[in-house]
Structure formats: C-alpha cells, structure tokens
Design a protein around this motif. Sequence first.
Motif, short mmCIF file in Angstrom:
data_model
loop_
_atom_site.label_atom_id
_atom_site.label_comp_id
_atom_site.label_asym_id
_atom_site.label_seq_id
_atom_site.Cartn_x
_atom_site.Cartn_y
_atom_site.Cartn_z
N ALA A 91 2.03 -22.25 8.62
CA ALA A 91 2.41 -21.47 7.44
C ALA A 91 1.58 -21.92 6.25
O ALA A 91 1.37 -23.12 6.04
N GLY A 92 1.08 -20.96 5.50
CA GLY A 92 0.25 -21.24 4.33
C GLY A 92 -1.24 -21.18 4.59
O GLY A 92 -2.02 -21.13 3.64
N ASN A 125 1.56 -19.83 17.64
CA ASN A 125 2.68 -20.26 16.80
C ASN A 125 3.40 -19.01 16.29
O ASN A 125 3.19 -18.60 15.16
N ILE A 159 4.87 -17.88 12.70
CA ILE A 159 4.11 -17.44 11.53
C ILE A 159 3.49 -16.07 11.79
O ILE A 159 3.20 -15.71 12.92
N THR A 171 0.68 -13.32 -0.08
CA THR A 171 1.39 -14.05 -1.12
C THR A 171 0.43 -14.30 -2.27
O THR A 171 -0.73 -14.67 -2.05
N ARG A 206 -2.47 -14.60 3.95
CA ARG A 206 -2.21 -15.92 4.52
C ARG A 206 -1.26 -15.79 5.70
O ARG A 206 -0.64 -14.76 5.90
N MET A 207 -1.11 -16.87 6.44
CA MET A 207 -0.08 -16.94 7.46
C MET A 207 1.20 -17.39 6.78
O MET A 207 1.21 -18.40 6.07
N LEU A 208 2.28 -16.62 6.97
CA LEU A 208 3.57 -16.91 6.37
C LEU A 208 4.63 -17.01 7.45
O LEU A 208 4.41 -16.60 8.58
N SER A 209 5.79 -17.53 7.11
CA SER A 209 6.90 -17.58 8.04
C SER A 209 7.18 -16.17 8.57
O SER A 209 7.30 -15.22 7.79
N ALA A 228 6.00 -10.39 5.36
CA ALA A 228 4.93 -10.24 6.35
C ALA A 228 4.23 -8.91 6.11
O ALA A 228 4.86 -7.91 5.79
#
Length: 130
Positions: free
Chosen positions: A50-51, A92, A95, A100, A105-108, A115
Amino acid sequence: MPPGHTEHTPAACDGGAEQWWRVVDIGGGAVGLQHVASAFCLDIAGYRAAGDPMQMRPCAYRLGDSAPYPEDQAFLLRSRPDRTFTLLCRDNPAIAVGVTDGEVRMLSAEAAGRAARFAQDDALREVLGG
C-alpha cells in the motif's frame, strides 16, 4: 522522451484518449493493463505494498524471460455490479490500483470508493461473463 528512457509516470484519469488502456491476458489468471497510445504497461514502482506509486514500463509479457519483475505488472480483475472493475495486485490482493492526492498508487483494496474503477467495453464484459 530522452534516448534510452523507458519509464513514464501515469496521471489521474481525465477520460482523454491518452488514458485508454487495453486489458491483456498474461496467463495464470492474471492480466496486464497496456496503455494504448504508448504500448507500455502499468507497473508497480515499489514492493507491492500500500502506498507504492505506479509507473509505465515496457510490457513484461512481451519481453519474456528478460523482463525485470514481471509480477509488478500482474493484476487480478475484480468486477463490480456497476459494470466497472478494479485491479488487485496478483501477489498482494489486499492492495488495488487507486488514486490519492492526484497520484496513481496502490491502495488498500478495502478502501471503499478509493480504488480506481475502470470502465468495461463490450469485449471485456463478454470475457468477464456479463
């Protein structure tokens, strides 16, 4: 672009033709997201956490065994009832590709509404079963 430069930074969606993507089956139940205008693929620039920021790089599925970190371009499609989909990281799935502060970015994956959602065309709807 300077000679030898192979990375691009994606921008938040504005709906323009420069932000059209093609879903590519890369095997093993995963897909890649190929930028139509540049033929580069969406790539996680980090450790698949994440992030992590996103970038565009030459498509690993085209490079074969010489591709560095092909897992950074491997995503799972999560279809949504509103005929959109999100992209989860294959390695993963907690994510997903998101936006953002104006950056991709990759987020939860559980961050409701955060998303990025991609619109499905008719061909992709058929592949996804409706």
